[in-house]
Motif scaffolding. Sequence first.
Motif, PDB file in Angstrom:
ATOM      1  N   TRP A  77       0.746  -1.056   0.186  1.00 27.23           N
ATOM      2  CA  TRP A  77       0.196   0.069   0.158  1.00 27.23           C
ATOM      3  C   TRP A  77       0.653   1.158   0.117  1.00 27.23           C
ATOM      4  CZ3 TRP A  77      -1.599   3.018   4.670  1.00 27.23           C
ATOM      5  CH2 TRP A  77      -2.387   4.104   4.233  1.00 27.23           C
ATOM      6  N   ARG A  78       1.884   1.096   0.637  1.00 25.79           N
ATOM      7  CA  ARG A  78       2.921   2.411   0.721  1.00 25.79           C
ATOM      8  C   ARG A  78       3.858   2.370  -0.584  1.00 25.79           C
ATOM      9  NH1 ARG A  78       2.296   6.282   3.613  1.00 25.79           N
ATOM     10  NH2 ARG A  78       4.452   6.507   3.941  1.00 25.79           N
ATOM     11  N   LYS A  79       3.482   1.506  -1.448  1.00 30.94           N
ATOM     12  CA  LYS A  79       4.065   1.523  -2.896  1.00 30.94           C
ATOM     13  C   LYS A  79       5.729   1.038  -2.696  1.00 30.94           C
ATOM     14  CE  LYS A  79       1.142   4.535  -5.166  1.00 30.94           C
ATOM     15  NZ  LYS A  79      -0.126   3.958  -5.292  1.00 30.94           N
ATOM     16  N   ALA A  80       6.042  -0.058  -1.768  1.00 32.11           N
ATOM     17  CA  ALA A  80       7.299  -0.663  -1.918  1.00 32.11           C
ATOM     18  C   ALA A  80       7.482  -1.579  -3.103  1.00 32.11           C
ATOM     19  CB  ALA A  80       7.291  -1.246  -0.368  1.00 32.11           C
ATOM     20  N   PRO A  81       8.846  -1.745  -3.426  1.00 34.45           N
ATOM     21  CA  PRO A  81       8.947  -2.563  -4.619  1.00 34.45           C
ATOM     22  C   PRO A  81       8.545  -4.023  -3.908  1.00 34.45           C
ATOM     23  CG  PRO A  81      10.913  -1.116  -4.029  1.00 34.45           C
ATOM     24  CD  PRO A  81      10.080  -0.988  -2.980  1.00 34.45           C
ATOM     25  N   PHE A  82       8.194  -4.579  -5.097  1.00 28.86           N
ATOM     26  CA  PHE A  82       7.618  -6.115  -4.971  1.00 28.86           C
ATOM     27  C   PHE A  82       8.550  -6.896  -3.987  1.00 28.86           C
ATOM     28  CE2 PHE A  82       6.876 -10.571  -6.297  1.00 28.86           C
ATOM     29  CZ  PHE A  82       5.695 -10.471  -5.700  1.00 28.86           C
ATOM     30  N   VAL A  83      10.033  -6.981  -4.162  1.00 25.48           N
ATOM     31  CA  VAL A  83      10.883  -7.700  -3.461  1.00 25.48           C
ATOM     32  C   VAL A  83      10.797  -7.544  -2.117  1.00 25.48           C
ATOM     33  CG1 VAL A  83      13.228  -8.221  -3.264  1.00 25.48           C
ATOM     34  CG2 VAL A  83      12.167  -8.142  -5.620  1.00 25.48           C
ATOM     35  N   VAL A  84      10.878  -6.166  -1.933  1.00 23.13           N
ATOM     36  CA  VAL A  84      10.591  -5.512  -0.388  1.00 23.13           C
ATOM     37  C   VAL A  84       9.602  -5.964   0.087  1.00 23.13           C
ATOM     38  CG1 VAL A  84      10.672  -3.452   0.952  1.00 23.13           C
ATOM     39  CG2 VAL A  84      12.234  -3.573  -1.054  1.00 23.13           C
ATOM     40  N   VAL A  85       8.159  -5.984  -0.415  1.00 22.71           N
ATOM     41  CA  VAL A  85       7.100  -6.595   0.057  1.00 22.71           C
ATOM     42  C   VAL A  85       7.285  -8.147   0.470  1.00 22.71           C
ATOM     43  CG1 VAL A  85       4.711  -7.078  -0.566  1.00 22.71           C
ATOM     44  CG2 VAL A  85       5.608  -4.967  -1.158  1.00 22.71           C
ATOM     45  N   VAL A  86       7.614  -8.569  -0.384  1.00 19.09           N
ATOM     46  CA  VAL A  86       7.772 -10.338  -0.095  1.00 19.09           C
ATOM     47  C   VAL A  86       8.769 -10.320   1.022  1.00 19.09           C
ATOM     48  CG1 VAL A  86       8.537 -12.391  -1.104  1.00 19.09           C
ATOM     49  CG2 VAL A  86       7.404 -10.815  -2.491  1.00 19.09           C
ATOM     50  N   LEU A  87      10.045  -9.936   1.137  1.00 23.32           N
ATOM     51  CA  LEU A  87      11.006  -9.928   2.089  1.00 23.32           C
ATOM     52  C   LEU A  87      10.416  -9.566   3.514  1.00 23.32           C
ATOM     53  CD1 LEU A  87      14.422  -8.820   0.358  1.00 23.32           C
ATOM     54  CD2 LEU A  87      13.445 -11.321   0.791  1.00 23.32           C
ATOM     55  N   LEU A  88       9.741  -8.464   3.356  1.00 19.55           N
ATOM     56  CA  LEU A  88       9.261  -7.983   4.770  1.00 19.55           C
ATOM     57  C   LEU A  88       8.080  -8.822   5.344  1.00 19.55           C
ATOM     58  CD1 LEU A  88       8.785  -4.294   4.276  1.00 19.55           C
ATOM     59  CD2 LEU A  88      10.059  -5.222   5.916  1.00 19.55           C
ATOM     60  N   ALA A  89       7.195  -9.511   4.282  1.00 18.61           N
ATOM     61  CA  ALA A  89       6.309 -10.387   4.823  1.00 18.61           C
ATOM     62  C   ALA A  89       6.690 -11.754   5.380  1.00 18.61           C
ATOM     63  CB  ALA A  89       5.058 -10.633   3.821  1.00 18.61           C
ATOM     64  N   ALA A  90       7.587 -12.175   4.634  1.00 20.17           N
ATOM     65  CA  ALA A  90       8.568 -13.389   4.984  1.00 20.17           C
ATOM     66  C   ALA A  90       9.256 -13.039   6.334  1.00 20.17           C
ATOM     67  CB  ALA A  90       9.385 -13.722   4.041  1.00 20.17           C
ATOM     68  N   ALA A  91       9.918 -12.201   6.444  1.00 22.15           N
ATOM     69  CA  ALA A  91      10.640 -11.775   7.683  1.00 22.15           C
ATOM     70  C   ALA A  91       9.661 -11.565   8.648  1.00 22.15           C
ATOM     71  CB  ALA A  91      11.427 -10.777   7.455  1.00 22.15           C
ATOM     72  N   THR A  92       8.615 -11.119   8.704  1.00 22.19           N
ATOM     73  CA  THR A  92       7.797 -10.817   9.776  1.00 22.19           C
ATOM     74  C   THR A  92       7.211 -12.275  10.286  1.00 22.19           C
ATOM     75  OG1 THR A  92       7.207  -8.745   8.883  1.00 22.19           O
ATOM     76  CG2 THR A  92       5.612  -9.683  10.620  1.00 22.19           C
ATOM     77  N   THR A  93       6.708 -12.937   9.508  1.00 24.92           N
ATOM     78  CA  THR A  93       6.267 -14.643   9.744  1.00 24.92           C
ATOM     79  C   THR A  93       7.457 -15.225  10.383  1.00 24.92           C
ATOM     80  OG1 THR A  93       4.663 -14.240   7.852  1.00 24.92           O
ATOM     81  CG2 THR A  93       5.145 -16.431   8.772  1.00 24.92           C
ATOM     82  N   ALA A  94       8.580 -15.166   9.783  1.00 25.91           N
ATOM     83  CA  ALA A  94       9.733 -16.148  10.227  1.00 25.91           C
ATOM     84  C   ALA A  94      10.146 -15.643  11.569  1.00 25.91           C
ATOM     85  CB  ALA A  94      10.719 -15.976   9.311  1.00 25.91           C
ATOM     86  N   THR A  95       9.911 -14.208  11.917  1.00 28.73           N
ATOM     87  CA  THR A  95      10.533 -13.770  13.265  1.00 28.73           C
ATOM     88  C   THR A  95       9.541 -14.211  14.136  1.00 28.73           C
ATOM     89  OG1 THR A  95      11.843 -11.915  12.123  1.00 28.73           O
ATOM     90  CG2 THR A  95      10.957 -11.717  14.478  1.00 28.73           C
ATOM     91  N   LEU A  96       8.029 -13.962  14.087  1.00 29.18           N
ATOM     92  CA  LEU A  96       7.051 -14.270  14.932  1.00 29.18           C
ATOM     93  C   LEU A  96       7.041 -15.828  15.059  1.00 29.18           C
ATOM     94  CD1 LEU A  96       4.336 -12.120  13.849  1.00 29.18           C
ATOM     95  CD2 LEU A  96       5.397 -12.020  15.653  1.00 29.18           C
ATOM     96  N   ARG A  97       7.414 -16.727  14.083  1.00 27.95           N
ATOM     97  CA  ARG A  97       7.495 -18.108  14.243  1.00 27.95           C
ATOM     98  C   ARG A  97       8.673 -18.426  15.204  1.00 27.95           C
ATOM     99  NH1 ARG A  97       5.531 -20.516   8.380  1.00 27.95           N
ATOM    100  NH2 ARG A  97       3.144 -20.050   8.917  1.00 27.95           N
ATOM    101  N   TYR A  98       9.719 -17.814  15.185  1.00 25.38           N
ATOM    102  CA  TYR A  98      10.891 -17.990  15.613  1.00 25.38           C
ATOM    103  C   TYR A  98      10.883 -17.769  17.157  1.00 25.38           C
ATOM    104  CZ  TYR A  98      15.986 -18.117  17.164  1.00 25.38           C
ATOM    105  OH  TYR A  98      17.013 -18.322  17.672  1.00 25.38           O
ATOM    106  N   ALA A  99      10.008 -16.660  17.299  1.00 21.36           N
ATOM    107  CA  ALA A  99       9.642 -16.060  18.759  1.00 21.36           C
ATOM    108  C   ALA A  99       8.606 -17.087  19.553  1.00 21.36           C
ATOM    109  CB  ALA A  99       9.206 -14.790  18.738  1.00 21.36           C
ATOM    110  N   GLY A 100       8.105 -18.137  18.761  1.00 25.09           N
ATOM    111  CA  GLY A 100       7.046 -19.044  19.543  1.00 25.09           C
ATOM    112  C   GLY A 100       5.829 -18.712  19.234  1.00 25.09           C
ATOM    113  N   VAL A 101       5.541 -17.711  18.298  1.00 20.54           N
ATOM    114  CA  VAL A 101       4.024 -17.316  17.947  1.00 20.54           C
ATOM    115  C   VAL A 101       3.720 -18.154  16.944  1.00 20.54           C
ATOM    116  CG1 VAL A 101       2.571 -15.364  17.108  1.00 20.54           C
ATOM    117  CG2 VAL A 101       4.361 -14.753  18.695  1.00 20.54           C
ATOM    118  N   ARG A 102       2.619 -18.988  17.442  1.00 17.03           N
ATOM    119  CA  ARG A 102       2.173 -19.788  16.158  1.00 17.03           C
ATOM    120  C   ARG A 102       1.340 -19.022  14.947  1.00 17.03           C
ATOM    121  NH1 ARG A 102      -2.823 -22.940  15.830  1.00 17.03           N
ATOM    122  NH2 ARG A 102      -2.601 -24.054  13.885  1.00 17.03           N
TER     123      ARG A 102
END
Length: 102
Positions: A77-102
């Motif tokens: 929505w903030r018009k980030a490049p597609f690669v940045v969008v995918v990396l942010l989404a993947a990093a957020t999900t991975a970080t939360l899963r690593y922290a133990g959030v299911r």
Amino acid sequence: MTLAAVLVLAAGTFAFRLAGPLLRDRVTIPDRTRDLLSRSATVLLVALVATSSLTRGQEFAGWSLPAGVLVGGLAAWRKAPFVVVVLLAAATTATLRYAGVR
């Protein structure tokens, strides 16, 4: 699936795709219908994203996957490049899963 069924489906697909260019000048779609088709495509896409990000099989996918989709959606929505969008989404999900959030 039998060969006859595959051939019938292939012929139907070809005819359906050929109908667009052949009927382009003969069929006019009212503006109201065009607007409705555009909105319905958006609603269908949102429903697909919601279903795939909130469920895994028959169960709730957990909180990390929807959070990643939300972060990716905000970045898009903030018009980030597609690669940045995918990396942010993947990093957020991975970080939360690593922290133990299911």
